[in-house]
Design a protein around this motif. Sequence first.
Motif, PDB file in Angstrom:
ATOM      1  N   PHE A 145       0.839  -1.191   0.000  1.00  0.00           N
ATOM      2  CA  PHE A 145       0.000   0.000   0.000  1.00  0.00           C
ATOM      3  C   PHE A 145       0.873   1.239   0.000  1.00  0.00           C
ATOM      4  N   PRO A 146       0.519   2.270  -0.788  1.00  0.00           N
ATOM      5  CA  PRO A 146       1.270   3.525  -0.730  1.00  0.00           C
ATOM      6  C   PRO A 146       0.988   4.270   0.560  1.00  0.00           C
ATOM      7  N   THR A 147       1.973   5.017   1.032  1.00  0.00           N
ATOM      8  CA  THR A 147       1.791   5.809   2.243  1.00  0.00           C
ATOM      9  C   THR A 147       2.473   7.160   2.046  1.00  0.00           C
ATOM     10  N   ASN A 148       2.716   7.869   3.132  1.00  0.00           N
ATOM     11  CA  ASN A 148       3.247   9.228   3.038  1.00  0.00           C
ATOM     12  C   ASN A 148       4.639   9.285   2.415  1.00  0.00           C
ATOM     13  N   ASP A 149       4.991  10.486   1.942  1.00  0.00           N
ATOM     14  CA  ASP A 149       6.343  10.776   1.440  1.00  0.00           C
ATOM     15  C   ASP A 149       6.746   9.884   0.278  1.00  0.00           C
ATOM     16  N   GLU A 150       5.776   9.518  -0.560  1.00  0.00           N
ATOM     17  CA  GLU A 150       6.029   8.699  -1.756  1.00  0.00           C
ATOM     18  C   GLU A 150       6.668   7.360  -1.405  1.00  0.00           C
ATOM     19  N   LEU A 151       6.302   6.816  -0.274  1.00  0.00           N
ATOM     20  CA  LEU A 151       6.795   5.515   0.154  1.00  0.00           C
ATOM     21  C   LEU A 151       5.705   4.464  -0.017  1.00  0.00           C
ATOM     22  N   THR A 152       6.133   3.217  -0.046  1.00  0.00           N
ATOM     23  CA  THR A 152       5.216   2.079  -0.091  1.00  0.00           C
ATOM     24  C   THR A 152       5.503   1.195   1.114  1.00  0.00           C
ATOM     25  N   VAL A 153       4.456   0.772   1.796  1.00  0.00           N
ATOM     26  CA  VAL A 153       4.622  -0.139   2.916  1.00  0.00           C
ATOM     27  C   VAL A 153       4.218  -1.540   2.471  1.00  0.00           C
ATOM     28  N   THR A 154       5.016  -2.516   2.848  1.00  0.00           N
ATOM     29  CA  THR A 154       4.686  -3.916   2.575  1.00  0.00           C
ATOM     30  C   THR A 154       4.579  -4.645   3.903  1.00  0.00           C
ATOM     31  N   TYR A 155       3.556  -5.477   4.004  1.00  0.00           N
ATOM     32  CA  TYR A 155       3.343  -6.278   5.212  1.00  0.00           C
ATOM     33  C   TYR A 155       3.175  -7.723   4.784  1.00  0.00           C
ATOM     34  N   VAL A 156       3.853  -8.622   5.484  1.00  0.00           N
ATOM     35  CA  VAL A 156       3.717 -10.049   5.198  1.00  0.00           C
ATOM     36  C   VAL A 156       3.321 -10.774   6.472  1.00  0.00           C
ATOM     37  N   ALA A 157       2.237 -11.529   6.400  1.00  0.00           N
ATOM     38  CA  ALA A 157       1.804 -12.368   7.511  1.00  0.00           C
ATOM     39  C   ALA A 157       2.334 -13.779   7.298  1.00  0.00           C
ATOM     40  N   PHE A 158       2.941 -14.334   8.336  1.00  0.00           N
ATOM     41  CA  PHE A 158       3.477 -15.688   8.319  1.00  0.00           C
ATOM     42  C   PHE A 158       2.768 -16.513   9.395  1.00  0.00           C
ATOM     43  N   PRO A 159       2.751 -17.836   9.275  1.00  0.00           N
ATOM     44  CA  PRO A 159       2.183 -18.656  10.345  1.00  0.00           C
ATOM     45  C   PRO A 159       2.924 -18.428  11.660  1.00  0.00           C
ATOM     46  N   ARG A 160       2.194 -18.437  12.752  1.00  0.00           N
ATOM     47  CA  ARG A 160       2.812 -18.199  14.068  1.00  0.00           C
ATOM     48  C   ARG A 160       3.915 -19.212  14.341  1.00  0.00           C
ATOM     49  N   GLY A 161       3.758 -20.433  13.884  1.00  0.00           N
ATOM     50  CA  GLY A 161       4.758 -21.463  14.136  1.00  0.00           C
ATOM     51  C   GLY A 161       6.083 -21.226  13.443  1.00  0.00           C
ATOM     52  N   GLU A 162       6.130 -20.316  12.476  1.00  0.00           N
ATOM     53  CA  GLU A 162       7.373 -20.028  11.757  1.00  0.00           C
ATOM     54  C   GLU A 162       8.090 -18.802  12.318  1.00  0.00           C
ATOM     55  N   PHE A 163       7.614 -18.275  13.438  1.00  0.00           N
ATOM     56  CA  PHE A 163       8.157 -17.018  13.936  1.00  0.00           C
ATOM     57  C   PHE A 163       9.658 -17.090  14.222  1.00  0.00           C
ATOM     58  N   GLU A 164      10.102 -18.139  14.905  1.00  0.00           N
ATOM     59  CA  GLU A 164      11.520 -18.218  15.254  1.00  0.00           C
ATOM     60  C   GLU A 164      12.395 -18.229  14.006  1.00  0.00           C
ATOM     61  N   GLU A 165      11.955 -18.939  12.982  1.00  0.00           N
ATOM     62  CA  GLU A 165      12.726 -18.991  11.738  1.00  0.00           C
ATOM     63  C   GLU A 165      12.710 -17.637  11.037  1.00  0.00           C
ATOM     64  N   VAL A 166      11.533 -17.009  10.957  1.00  0.00           N
ATOM     65  CA  VAL A 166      11.426 -15.738  10.247  1.00  0.00           C
ATOM     66  C   VAL A 166      12.228 -14.650  10.938  1.00  0.00           C
ATOM     67  N   ARG A 167      12.164 -14.577  12.247  1.00  0.00           N
ATOM     68  CA  ARG A 167      12.861 -13.490  12.938  1.00  0.00           C
ATOM     69  C   ARG A 167      14.366 -13.662  12.933  1.00  0.00           C
ATOM     70  N   SER A 168      14.865 -14.853  12.566  1.00  0.00           N
ATOM     71  CA  SER A 168      16.316 -15.034  12.453  1.00  0.00           C
ATOM     72  C   SER A 168      16.884 -14.247  11.278  1.00  0.00           C
ATOM     73  N   ASP A 169      16.051 -13.985  10.271  1.00  0.00           N
ATOM     74  CA  ASP A 169      16.469 -13.172   9.116  1.00  0.00           C
ATOM     75  C   ASP A 169      15.217 -12.588   8.478  1.00  0.00           C
ATOM     76  N   PRO A 170      14.585 -11.623   9.146  1.00  0.00           N
ATOM     77  CA  PRO A 170      13.285 -11.119   8.667  1.00  0.00           C
ATOM     78  C   PRO A 170      13.346 -10.489   7.283  1.00  0.00           C
ATOM     79  N   GLU A 171      14.435  -9.818   6.947  1.00  0.00           N
ATOM     80  CA  GLU A 171      14.497  -9.185   5.628  1.00  0.00           C
ATOM     81  C   GLU A 171      14.478 -10.231   4.523  1.00  0.00           C
ATOM     82  N   ARG A 172      15.225 -11.299   4.694  1.00  0.00           N
ATOM     83  CA  ARG A 172      15.249 -12.351   3.667  1.00  0.00           C
ATOM     84  C   ARG A 172      13.868 -12.960   3.496  1.00  0.00           C
TER      85      ARG A 172
END
Length: 324
Positions: free
Chosen positions: A134-161
């Motif tokens: 979704f577009p937001t202020n200052d000509e930026l775009t925000v991206t949000y990704v929902a992951f299964p709760r059970g994958e949290f430990e794996e995702v937070r080890s490298d959230p950008e990837r």
Amino acid sequence: MDLGAYQLTGDPPAVDGVAEICVPRRTVLDKILIDAAAEAGVEVREGFSVTAVTSSNAQLTGVRGHGRGGAEVEERARIVVGADGRNSLVAKAVEAKEYNAKPALSCGYYAYWSGVLPHIPALHPQPRRVVITFPTNDELTVTYVAFPRGEFEEVRSDPERHLVNALRLVVDLEGPFREAARIERVRGTSDLPNFFRRAYGGGWALVGDAGYHPILAQGISDAFRSAEWLADAVHAGLSGAQPLNEALGEYQRTRDEKLAPMYELSCSLATLEPPSPETLALYEVLRTNPAERNRFFGTLSGAVSPAEYYAADNLQRIINSASP
């Protein structure tokens, strides 16, 4: 809404004459709200931290706190409103009971990007993922990704990837994001409980995420609605038009009645389970039914009651409308 084989696009119905949807950054929205409150006569104290509530005979009487580097002070009030988020100090202090609670069903990470080419804001369901842009202020775009709760430990080890890999699952985002640059760090959490809390008691009330927390991106909109209902109740009680606790009880009943359908829908979506056969049949019909397609998007924006739209007889009516 990207469903792989096809896309659904539409415009949610207007609410009180307003049909636009926006995703303002809190850095912008908070300043607007603070300035508006000050202009309305509110005494605004930025940088003030509330450390405790005060009480007498099971009745809240005020708060204690301090400014930046200042001595602790006590402020007294006929009613203390906890608008302090899902981890509300006020809610904890009064032991506000939770009900209709559900555990965290997913975790989520988001980032802001510059240099994203214009594209249709969209929700992209993927296997065990949901990607939202979704577009937001200052000509930026925000991206949000929902992951299964059970994958949290794996995702937070490298959230950008993990976030970037999820974006790459969406073919339609390859072009718009080709020259994109991420600004600021990737943020996320798995602390996404779902609950209603008792919204009032002796000398206190809760509003916004402090009293009700859904996972779907309705928090700010619901907080505005709840604040209006609560303001009406407090006015009725303090003006003498109605006993305060009676007015606050009506506020809680209104909040629960109005917000429960979206709460149930958001919890259902948060499981990240694949659509049911009935839902797939609905999507297929919506491809050629723009009026109902717009109402469908209205359920996601808060403009149309999910309870009304997803009622069995209404779904059957929509699905049957495609029959020859």
